[in-house]
Design a protein around this motif. Structure first.
Motif, PDB file in Angstrom:
ATOM      1  N   ASN A 180       0.911  -1.181  -0.072  1.00  0.00           N
ATOM      2  CA  ASN A 180      -0.174   0.104  -0.026  1.00  0.00           C
ATOM      3  C   ASN A 180       0.804   1.245   0.109  1.00  0.00           C
ATOM      4  O   ASN A 180       0.667   2.283  -0.831  1.00  0.00           O
ATOM      5  CB  ASN A 180      -0.841   0.158   1.180  1.00  0.00           C
ATOM      6  CG  ASN A 180      -2.226  -0.647   1.026  1.00  0.00           C
ATOM      7  OD1 ASN A 180      -2.362  -1.123   0.018  1.00  0.00           O
ATOM      8  ND2 ASN A 180      -2.914  -1.140   2.196  1.00  0.00           N
ATOM      9  N   LYS A 199       1.866   1.756  -3.332  1.00  0.00           N
ATOM     10  CA  LYS A 199       0.931   2.074  -4.354  1.00  0.00           C
ATOM     11  C   LYS A 199       0.336   3.220  -4.181  1.00  0.00           C
ATOM     12  O   LYS A 199       0.028   4.004  -5.149  1.00  0.00           O
ATOM     13  CB  LYS A 199      -0.125   0.957  -4.218  1.00  0.00           C
ATOM     14  CG  LYS A 199      -1.420   1.084  -5.146  1.00  0.00           C
ATOM     15  CD  LYS A 199      -2.465  -0.110  -5.014  1.00  0.00           C
ATOM     16  CE  LYS A 199      -3.054  -0.277  -3.747  1.00  0.00           C
ATOM     17  NZ  LYS A 199      -4.213  -1.383  -4.025  1.00  0.00           N
ATOM     18  N   ASP A 223       5.313   6.097   5.516  1.00  0.00           N
ATOM     19  CA  ASP A 223       5.424   6.480   3.968  1.00  0.00           C
ATOM     20  C   ASP A 223       5.482   7.802   3.457  1.00  0.00           C
ATOM     21  O   ASP A 223       4.965   8.606   4.553  1.00  0.00           O
ATOM     22  CB  ASP A 223       4.585   5.666   3.195  1.00  0.00           C
ATOM     23  CG  ASP A 223       3.091   5.818   3.254  1.00  0.00           C
ATOM     24  OD1 ASP A 223       2.829   7.093   2.865  1.00  0.00           O
ATOM     25  OD2 ASP A 223       2.333   5.048   3.347  1.00  0.00           O
ATOM     26  N   ARG A 245     -12.800   1.897   0.631  1.00  0.00           N
ATOM     27  CA  ARG A 245     -11.610   2.388  -0.041  1.00  0.00           C
ATOM     28  C   ARG A 245     -11.813   3.839  -0.276  1.00  0.00           C
ATOM     29  O   ARG A 245     -13.098   4.387  -0.263  1.00  0.00           O
ATOM     30  CB  ARG A 245     -11.569   1.674  -1.708  1.00  0.00           C
ATOM     31  CG  ARG A 245     -11.714   0.389  -1.451  1.00  0.00           C
ATOM     32  CD  ARG A 245     -11.120  -0.163  -3.012  1.00  0.00           C
ATOM     33  NE  ARG A 245      -9.800  -0.014  -3.255  1.00  0.00           N
ATOM     34  CZ  ARG A 245      -9.407   0.554  -4.350  1.00  0.00           C
ATOM     35  NH1 ARG A 245     -10.030   0.996  -5.051  1.00  0.00           N
ATOM     36  NH2 ARG A 245      -8.031   0.724  -4.602  1.00  0.00           N
ATOM     37  N   THR A 288      -8.948  -4.262  -4.024  1.00  0.00           N
ATOM     38  CA  THR A 288     -10.136  -4.987  -3.445  1.00  0.00           C
ATOM     39  C   THR A 288     -10.807  -4.385  -2.153  1.00  0.00           C
ATOM     40  O   THR A 288     -11.958  -4.595  -1.962  1.00  0.00           O
ATOM     41  CB  THR A 288     -10.125  -6.326  -3.357  1.00  0.00           C
ATOM     42  OG1 THR A 288      -9.010  -6.508  -2.511  1.00  0.00           O
ATOM     43  CG2 THR A 288      -9.828  -6.891  -4.682  1.00  0.00           C
ATOM     44  N   GLY A 289      -9.951  -3.575  -1.553  1.00  0.00           N
ATOM     45  CA  GLY A 289     -10.415  -2.971  -0.405  1.00  0.00           C
ATOM     46  C   GLY A 289     -10.564  -3.904   0.919  1.00  0.00           C
ATOM     47  O   GLY A 289     -11.171  -3.767   1.929  1.00  0.00           O
ATOM     48  N   LEU A 297      -6.344  -4.000   4.216  1.00  0.00           N
ATOM     49  CA  LEU A 297      -6.071  -3.546   5.566  1.00  0.00           C
ATOM     50  C   LEU A 297      -7.122  -4.352   6.398  1.00  0.00           C
ATOM     51  O   LEU A 297      -6.628  -4.365   7.554  1.00  0.00           O
ATOM     52  CB  LEU A 297      -6.416  -2.043   5.833  1.00  0.00           C
ATOM     53  CG  LEU A 297      -5.296  -1.278   5.216  1.00  0.00           C
ATOM     54  CD1 LEU A 297      -5.894   0.285   5.255  1.00  0.00           C
ATOM     55  CD2 LEU A 297      -4.003  -1.502   5.724  1.00  0.00           C
TER      56      LEU A 297
END
Ligand code: ADP
Length: 204
Positions: free
Chosen positions: A107, A110, A137, A156, A166-167, A170
């Motif tokens: 993530n 991304k 990050d 999301r 796809t959510g 996490l």
């Protein structure tokens, strides 16, 4: 099979089909791929509780090295730099720790800002009876208003066309951390990068 045969239709009868038909085939194949990703992620989510491994000594530095191996191509493609402090040995399910770190780092890469290469730093701090792990990050950040919502399955904050996903990632992280008796949360301001924290109770 659905994707393969749909593509085969396009290839074998390509000359007889017009541009619209080719576009529809593209949508169908894309939809099937997304369905596959969703099924895989849902399976991973449901298996956190039912297919968990034994709790053993887990050297988080070693877990991280394997995760960086798996994410190698994405790291290279995004010109990301992942750094870390020495990480402790804790007790838990090594396979799930791998999945946890992989989801968080993937993530972090991304949800990058378009103009700055991703920088991710991992550290861990002993706090009382537990270890707090930190994954920081320099990406797009998260509006604090949504900080809790992102750990809920299928939630999301962006359109799929903007950032694929796809959510579920996490939600898997939260389930893994909670199976180990820990907590997970994020601190961020939009545009300021995000810092994810999770705790793992001390082995003893
Ligand atoms: P997915 O990555 O498939 O969208 P996740 O459950 O992993 O699903 O994440 C949920 C949402 O949380 C993401 O869609 C994104 O909006 C936000 N998010 C997660 N990680 C980060 C991050 N490092 N920086 C910014 N936003 C993030």
């Amino acid at each position: 099979m659905v994707a393969s045969y749909t593509q085969l239709l396009g290839r074998r009868y390509g000359a007889q089909l017009d541009a619209d038909a080719h576009e529809f085939i593209g949508y169908a194949v894309d939809g099937v791929r997304r369905m596959q990703a969703l099924i895989n992620d849902l399976l991973a989510y449901s298996r956190v509780g039912t297919r968990g491994g034994d709790f053993v000594r887990a050297e988080m530095g070693t877990v991280l090295a394997r995760v960086l191996d798996v994410l190698g191509p994405a790291i290279e493609e995004q010109q990301a730099e992942i750094t870390h402090d020495p990480l402790p040995t804790v007790r838990g399910d090594v396979g799930q720790f791998h999945q946890l770190l992989q989801n968080l780092i993937a993530n972090a890469i991304k949800f990058r800002r378009p103009d700055v290469p991703p920088r991710v730093h991992l550290s861990a701090e002993r706090t009382g009876e537990e270890w707090t792990f930190v994954v920081r990050d320099n990406g797009i950040g998260i509006d604090p208003e949504y900080a809790d919502r992102i750990f809920v399955i299928f939630q999301r904050l962006h359109a799929r066309s903007e950032y694929p996903g796809t959510g579920i990632g996490l939600a898997i992280c939260k389930k893994i951390v909670e199976r180990h008796g820990g907590r997970i949360w994020v601190e961020s301001a939009a545009g300021q990068g995000s810092t994810f924290f999770f705790t793992i109770p001390d082995a003893e």
